[in-house]
Design a protein around this motif. Structure first.
Motif, mmCIF file in Angstrom:
data_model
loop_
_atom_site.group_PDB
_atom_site.id
_atom_site.type_symbol
_atom_site.label_atom_id
_atom_site.label_comp_id
_atom_site.label_asym_id
_atom_site.label_seq_id
_atom_site.Cartn_x
_atom_site.Cartn_y
_atom_site.Cartn_z
ATOM 1 N N THR A 45 -46.779 62.207 -38.270
ATOM 2 C CA THR A 45 -47.079 63.636 -38.202
ATOM 3 C C THR A 45 -47.737 64.148 -39.478
ATOM 4 N N PHE A 46 -47.245 63.699 -40.619
ATOM 5 C CA PHE A 46 -47.710 64.267 -41.889
ATOM 6 C C PHE A 46 -48.543 63.308 -42.745
ATOM 7 N N GLY A 47 -48.587 62.020 -42.385
ATOM 8 C CA GLY A 47 -49.278 61.070 -43.244
ATOM 9 C C GLY A 47 -50.385 60.276 -42.592
ATOM 10 N N GLN A 48 -50.639 60.471 -41.292
ATOM 11 C CA GLN A 48 -51.639 59.680 -40.584
ATOM 12 C C GLN A 48 -52.904 60.495 -40.338
ATOM 13 N N TRP B 234 -53.445 64.191 -34.861
ATOM 14 C CA TRP B 234 -53.138 64.938 -33.652
ATOM 15 C C TRP B 234 -53.822 66.288 -33.582
ATOM 16 N N HIS B 235 -54.472 66.701 -34.667
ATOM 17 C CA HIS B 235 -55.239 67.942 -34.632
ATOM 18 C C HIS B 235 -56.518 67.741 -33.807
ATOM 19 N N THR B 236 -56.898 68.736 -33.055
ATOM 20 C CA THR B 236 -58.078 68.619 -32.189
ATOM 21 C C THR B 236 -59.227 69.514 -32.645
ATOM 22 N N LEU C 158 -40.817 65.725 -32.227
ATOM 23 C CA LEU C 158 -42.011 65.543 -33.059
ATOM 24 C C LEU C 158 -43.127 64.892 -32.258
ATOM 25 N N MET C 159 -42.762 63.883 -31.477
ATOM 26 C CA MET C 159 -43.740 63.217 -30.626
ATOM 27 C C MET C 159 -44.425 64.223 -29.696
ATOM 28 N N ALA C 160 -43.600 65.033 -29.000
ATOM 29 C CA ALA C 160 -44.146 66.016 -28.074
ATOM 30 C C ALA C 160 -44.996 67.055 -28.795
ATOM 31 N N TYR C 161 -44.527 67.475 -29.976
ATOM 32 C CA TYR C 161 -45.242 68.491 -30.759
ATOM 33 C C TYR C 161 -46.658 68.027 -31.110
ATOM 34 N N THR C 162 -46.801 66.759 -31.499
ATOM 35 C CA THR C 162 -48.122 66.264 -31.887
ATOM 36 C C THR C 162 -49.027 66.030 -30.678
#
Length: 387
Positions: free
Chosen positions: A15-18, A22-24, A325-329
Motif C-alpha cells: 500500500t505504501f511502498g510499491q 493502486w492509484h489510477t 487494505l487489500m480491498a481499499y487498494t
C-alpha cells in the motif's frame, strides 16, 4: 497469528511502498493548442481479426491528426478474410491512407506478431513516430494527437515511448470479475510511476497502444531485438529504456479494447498463455509466486473467518485489517472500470483464479502447448536472446 501478521505487513508494504501502484491517476496530460505534428505511421498486426476489425480499424482511419499519418495493417496469415475486410473499410470517405500487406510466416525465433510489426515498421518509411496498436483496439478521434503531444513534451513531458493501458471490456459477469484485477495485478508488478521515472529499473508498456520514436526503436535494436518475446510490450519498453530513452505508461481515457470475452474459458486462456513466460519459465519463480499469492491474497479472508469462528479476536482483527487494505487498494481500479466498490471484497477469489491460471500456464508449457495464440505455440526463448 504469525502468518496473519506477515500478510498484514505485506499489505502495508504494498500500500505504501510499491510505487502507489493502486492509484489510477496516471493519465496523459491535457493536449496543448493544436499545432503541426510530425509524421506518424500506425502499424496494426492482425491475425484472424475479422470479428473485431469493423469496430477498431475505422477509428484509426478517422483520426483527427494535424500532421501526416497513415495506417499499415499487416495481415499475419489470417484465414478469415481479415485483409480483404480491411481493404473495404479503408475505402470509407475521408479515411487516412491505408496499406494492407502480409509478411508471410515468421522465421524460426520470431513470434508472429513481432514478425508482422517488423514488416510494418519497414514499410513505414522515414516517419518520426510509430504507433503500434493491436487490431482489437479502438481509438477516440483525438487519441493519436494526444499521444504525440505527450511524446513531444506537452506539460513537461517529452518521451521516446508513450503507452496507454487500453480500457478492456467489462460487459459480462466474468469480464467484470477478471478484467479489473488483470490491470490491477499488472500495475502491482510494474508500478506506472516507477516505470515512468528516468533511470528506474522498472520498465513496462501496454502492447495494445504504444507510440515510439523511430529513432529510439532503432537505437534499441529495432523489433528484431525482442523478436522471440511473448510479452513483447514490456520487453520493448525495457529495450528502449536500456538505449537511453524515456518511457511513459498510464491508463487510457480514449483507447478501448473491443475484443469480447463472453466465456470464462476465453479469459482463462488470455491470462494463462503468457503467465509462465512472465515468470521467465522458472520453477522457482513459479513456486514463489504461488506462495506469495497465497500469503497476500488468500490468507487474509481465510484467517479472518477462522478467527471469527474460533472466537480469536486478535487473529480476526489482524487478518481482517489485511483484507481491508487489500480491498481499499482495489477500489480505485473498480471505479475506473465503473464497477461497484463492494466488489473489492471478491478480490481474494479472483486472485485464487489467477493463481490457478499461472499454474496451468506452467503445465501447458511443460506439455509443449505453452504461449499458444491462434494456432501458434512458442517455446521459451534461449538465454542468448536476452529476454
Amino acid at each position: 497469528m504469525w502468518v496473519s501478521v506477515a500478510s498484514l505487513l505485506a499489505w502495508l508494504w504494498l500500500t505504501f511502498g510499491q510505487g502507489g501502484f493502486w492509484h489510477t491517476g496516471v493519465r496523459l496530460p491535457p493536449r496543448p493548442e493544436r499545432a503541426a505534428r510530425p509524421g506518424v505511421a500506425i502499424v496494426v498486426p492482425a491475425r484472424d481479426e475479422a470479428e473485431v476489425l469493423p469496430l477498431s480499424l475505422p477509428s484509426l482511419l478517422a483520426q483527427e491528426y494535424p500532421g501526416t499519418a497513415r495506417v499499415i495493417l499487416v495481415d499475419d496469415g489470417s484465414t478469415d478474410g481479415t485483409g480483404e475486410l480491411a481493404r473495404r473499410l479503408g475505402e470509407a470517405p475521408g479515411s487516412l491512407p491505408l496499406t494492407v500487406t502480409s509478411p508471410g510466416e515468421p522465421p524460426q525465433g520470431w513470434t508472429g506478431k513481432l514478425w508482422a510489426l517488423r514488416h510494418g515498421v519497414e514499410l513505414a518509411g522515414d516517419v518520426e513516430y510509430l504507433l503500434l496498436t493491436d487490431a482489437d483496439i479502438a481509438h477516440a478521434p483525438a487519441s493519436l494527437d494526444s499521444l504525440v503531444a505527450a511524446a513531444e513534451g506537452a506539460s513537461g513531458g517529452g518521451y521516446d515511448l508513450v503507452s496507454q493501458m487500453a480500457r478492456l471490456r467489462t460487459e459480462t459477469r466474468w469480464e467484470r470479475l477478471i478484467v479489473p484485477a488483470f490491470v490491477y495485478f499488472f500495475a502491482q508488478l510494474y508500478p506506472f510511476r516507477w516505470s515512468n521515472r528516468p533511470g528506474s529499473r522498472t520498465a513496462a508498456a501496454a502492447g495494445g497502444c504504444t507510440l515510439v520514436r523511430r529513432e529510439a526503436l532503432e537505437r534499441a535494436g529495432g523489433v528484431a531485438a525482442i523478436r522471440g518475446a511473448v510479452i513483447d510490450d514490456v520487453n520493448l519498453a525495457k529495450a528502449v529504456k536500456r538505449g537511453g530513452g524515456r518511457t511513459w505508461l498510464g491508463l487510457a481515457d480514449q483507447v478501448d479494447s473491443v475484443r469480447p470475452y463472453p466465456e470464462f474459458g476465453q479469459l482463462w486462456r488470455m491470462v494463462s498463455r503468457s503467465a509462465f513466460a512472465q515468470l521467465r519459465h522458472s520453477v522457482l519463480l513459479l513456486i514463489g509466486t504461488v506462495l506469495g499469492l497465497a500469503l497476500v491474497y488468500l490468507v487474509p479472508p481465510v484467517l479472518t473467518v477462522v478467527g471469527l469462528a474460533a472466537g480469536d479476536s486478535r487473529l480476526a482483527s489482524v487478518a481482517g485489517a489485511a483484507w481491508l487494505l487489500m480491498a481499499y487498494t482495489y477500489v480505485p481500479m473498480l471505479r475506473y472500470y465503473r464497477q461497484p466498490p463492494v466488489a473489492a471484497l471478491l478480490l481474494p477469489f479472483t486472485a485464487l483464479l489467477y493463481l490457478l491460471m499461472t499454474v496451468d500456464s506452467a503445465v501447458q508449457h511443460w506439455r509443449g502447448r505453452g504461449a499458444a495464440w491462434k494456432g501458434r505455440t512458442y517455446p521459451a526463448p534461449s538465454r542468448s536472446e536476452g529476454f
